[in-house]
Design an enzyme around this catalytic site. Structure first.
Site, PDB file in Angstrom:
ATOM      1  N   TYR A 196      14.603 -18.651 -55.007  1.00  0.00           N
ATOM      2  CA  TYR A 196      14.365 -18.547 -56.466  1.00  0.00           C
ATOM      3  C   TYR A 196      13.870 -17.136 -56.805  1.00  0.00           C
ATOM      4  O   TYR A 196      12.832 -16.970 -57.439  1.00  0.00           O
ATOM      5  CB  TYR A 196      13.338 -19.584 -56.929  1.00  0.00           C
ATOM      6  CG  TYR A 196      13.655 -20.997 -56.517  1.00  0.00           C
ATOM      7  CD1 TYR A 196      14.835 -21.620 -56.921  1.00  0.00           C
ATOM      8  CD2 TYR A 196      12.771 -21.712 -55.715  1.00  0.00           C
ATOM      9  CE1 TYR A 196      15.122 -22.917 -56.521  1.00  0.00           C
ATOM     10  CE2 TYR A 196      13.051 -23.000 -55.318  1.00  0.00           C
ATOM     11  CZ  TYR A 196      14.228 -23.600 -55.721  1.00  0.00           C
ATOM     12  OH  TYR A 196      14.508 -24.872 -55.324  1.00  0.00           O
ATOM     13  N   LYS A 205      -5.525 -14.078 -32.803  1.00  0.00           N
ATOM     14  CA  LYS A 205      -6.183 -14.936 -33.795  1.00  0.00           C
ATOM     15  C   LYS A 205      -5.744 -16.349 -33.434  1.00  0.00           C
ATOM     16  O   LYS A 205      -5.199 -17.093 -34.252  1.00  0.00           O
ATOM     17  CB  LYS A 205      -5.724 -14.519 -35.208  1.00  0.00           C
ATOM     18  CG  LYS A 205      -6.449 -15.209 -36.333  1.00  0.00           C
ATOM     19  CD  LYS A 205      -7.894 -14.809 -36.467  1.00  0.00           C
ATOM     20  CE  LYS A 205      -8.584 -15.667 -37.521  1.00  0.00           C
ATOM     21  NZ  LYS A 205     -10.042 -15.534 -37.505  1.00  0.00           N
ATOM     22  N   ASP A 243     -10.835 -10.548 -36.138  1.00  0.00           N
ATOM     23  CA  ASP A 243     -11.982 -10.296 -37.026  1.00  0.00           C
ATOM     24  C   ASP A 243     -13.193  -9.820 -36.232  1.00  0.00           C
ATOM     25  O   ASP A 243     -13.902  -8.888 -36.651  1.00  0.00           O
ATOM     26  CB  ASP A 243     -12.311 -11.522 -37.898  1.00  0.00           C
ATOM     27  CG  ASP A 243     -12.062 -12.856 -37.201  1.00  0.00           C
ATOM     28  OD1 ASP A 243     -11.663 -12.840 -36.020  1.00  0.00           O
ATOM     29  OD2 ASP A 243     -12.286 -13.905 -37.820  1.00  0.00           O
ATOM     30  N   ASP A 250      -2.124  -2.428 -35.868  1.00  0.00           N
ATOM     31  CA  ASP A 250      -1.910  -1.457 -36.951  1.00  0.00           C
ATOM     32  C   ASP A 250      -3.204  -1.314 -37.755  1.00  0.00           C
ATOM     33  O   ASP A 250      -3.693  -0.206 -38.007  1.00  0.00           O
ATOM     34  CB  ASP A 250      -0.769  -1.965 -37.852  1.00  0.00           C
ATOM     35  CG  ASP A 250      -0.328  -0.946 -38.882  1.00  0.00           C
ATOM     36  OD1 ASP A 250      -0.791   0.210 -38.818  1.00  0.00           O
ATOM     37  OD2 ASP A 250       0.484  -1.304 -39.769  1.00  0.00           O
ATOM     38  N   ASP A 307      -6.441   1.883 -37.727  1.00  0.00           N
ATOM     39  CA  ASP A 307      -6.979   2.699 -38.825  1.00  0.00           C
ATOM     40  C   ASP A 307      -8.499   2.760 -38.723  1.00  0.00           C
ATOM     41  O   ASP A 307      -9.113   3.774 -39.064  1.00  0.00           O
ATOM     42  CB  ASP A 307      -6.557   2.138 -40.191  1.00  0.00           C
ATOM     43  CG  ASP A 307      -5.353   2.899 -40.753  1.00  0.00           C
ATOM     44  OD1 ASP A 307      -4.492   3.296 -39.945  1.00  0.00           O
ATOM     45  OD2 ASP A 307      -5.288   3.103 -41.982  1.00  0.00           O
TER      46      ASP A 307
END
Ligand SMILES: NC(=O)c1ccc[n+]([C@@H]2O[C@H](COP(=O)([O-])OP(=O)(O)OC[C@H]3O[C@@H](n4cnc5c(N)ncnc54)[C@H](O)[C@@H]3O)[C@@H](O)[C@H]2O)c1
Length: 354
Positions: free
Chosen positions: A145, A189, A222, A246, A250
């Site tokens: 859609y 994770k 985390d 990734d 940083d």
């Protein structure tokens, strides 16, 4: 005299400003080591997109393939969606040449201030190894859609045993080669992602059993983000999926003082195809065009290229020259608290090399 053919894609913004310094430094090193770099410039990126509607031409991969390595500045333009620039240039190159190991060293140079309190030069010294060809960036999915109120987007991650195994093995081999803390940290994770990350954990354990001399650690992404800040000195080699590594890289780039210092390599460790060397940073549109971009991340990426081309001595010379300029602390760009221009920093590195 050996000649290396190097494809050069300066790209956009800051990329165009950091490539000439890297070439100048590489040329200086080449002279000392009796080799030649034949640079082939490819003017691909945003300007190519505005003119031709694509970031690089259809035959781009064929043009790059015969080269010994690729140097890339950065791609990205405020008037082009980031997914267009990424999927139009960077990701196709990484995938076509099976550059499955993205290597991002994080080293706090003496004389550089980390935003983390109390860290001295050398305290932070680890490498993030990122799976670079599949995972969350596999580009499998679609819209249903499209652009209607009930629109659905599906984005599928792809994790293969082969893909995980080869990147994890690369990480262990790197820990052996570095011979420092002899530790590999795996990022997942798997508490929330019960298939892909559980497979990752299993493969990690299997490969780890082949390297009994290397200590292992598994962290949820985390917790890893927190520990990159809380105890960065504890890491040696960190391995993670395309997305997780990734993002984490940083964090590792900024805790060593600036995005302008973070180098990276996209390696085909099997050497079937050219590998690509680029700074972690993007096109930095906020500072591009002012002559103040820090060229050191690109220059250090050039050193990573030399290492890959088995010019280890040349790589060490570039790193030493950069270290000397940073340790003196006189000439540095604004991101490192100085006021020097890109050209002045480049000249300082060249002087150290001679
Ligand atoms: N590999 C790549 O080509 C790559 C990587 C990241 C972002 N990008 C693209 O770059 C564009 C800008 O993205 P962004 O702003 O999120 O990230 P960015 O890395 O370009 O900039 C982030 C911050 O770091 C600073 N910075 C970056 N490089 C620097 C350098 N060499 N010297 C001094 N300061 C530096 C910038 O001024 C900015 O404040 C976007 O279009 C994005 O898609 C490309």
């Amino acid at each position: 005299m050996k000649t290396f053919t190097i494809a050069v894609i300066a790209g956009d913004g800051a990329g165009k400003e950091v490539l000439p310094p890297a070439k100048a430094v590489l040329e200086r090193v080449a002279k000392k080591h009796d080799v030649t770099f034949a640079f082939q410039d490819f003017e691909w990126g945003a300007d190519h997109f505005f003119r031709w509607g694509r970031m690089m031409p259809a035959g781009a991969i064929d043009l790059l393939q015969p080269c010994d390595a690729i140097l890339l500045g950065a791609v990205g333009h405020p008037d082009i969606p980031d997914h267009t620039t990424l999927n139009g240039l960077l990701l196709p190159i990484r995938r076509a040449f099976d550059q499955y190991a993205n290597v991002r060293p994080a080293y706090l140079y003496p004389g550089v201030r980390s935003p983390l309190a109390g860290k001295q030069g050398g305290d932070i010294n680890f490498v993030v190894v990122r799976e670079n060809t599949e995972g969350e960036y596999a580009q499998v999915g679609g819209f249903v859609y499209h652009e209607q109120p009930e629109e659905v987007a599906i984005q599928t991650s792809v994790f293969t045993r082969r893909g995980i195994e080869r990147i994890v093995r690369f990480a262990f081999e790197l820990a052996v080669k570095r011979d420092q803390k002899r530790r590999v940290t795996s990022i997942t994770k798997s508490n929330a992602q019960g298939y892909s990350m559980v497979l990752w954990d299993r493969v990690f354990r299997d490969v780890a059993s082949e390297f009994p001399q290397i200590e292992t650690e598994s962290l949820l992404v985390d917790a890893a983000a927190m520990n990159f800040i809380r105890r960065p000195e504890s890491f040696d080699v960190v391995v993670g999926s395309n997305l997780f590594a990734d993002i984490l890289s940083d964090i590792s780039a900024i805790i060593i003082g600036s995005m302008g210092l973070a180098a990276s390599a996209n390696l085909d460790p099997l050497r079937r195809f050219p590998s690509m060397f680029e700074p972690v940073h993007g096109s930095a549109p906020d500072i591009a065009g002012k002559g103040i971009v820090n060229p050191l991340a690109m220059i250090l990426s050039g050193a990573m290229m030399l290492e890959h081309l088995e010019m280890t001595q040349g790589a060490r010379e570039i790193e030493a020259a950069v270290a000397a300029v940073l340790a003196e602390g006189k000439i540095r760009t604004r991101d490192l608290g100085g006021s020097s221009s890109t050209d002045e920093v480049t000249a300082a590195v060249l002087e150290k090399l001679s």
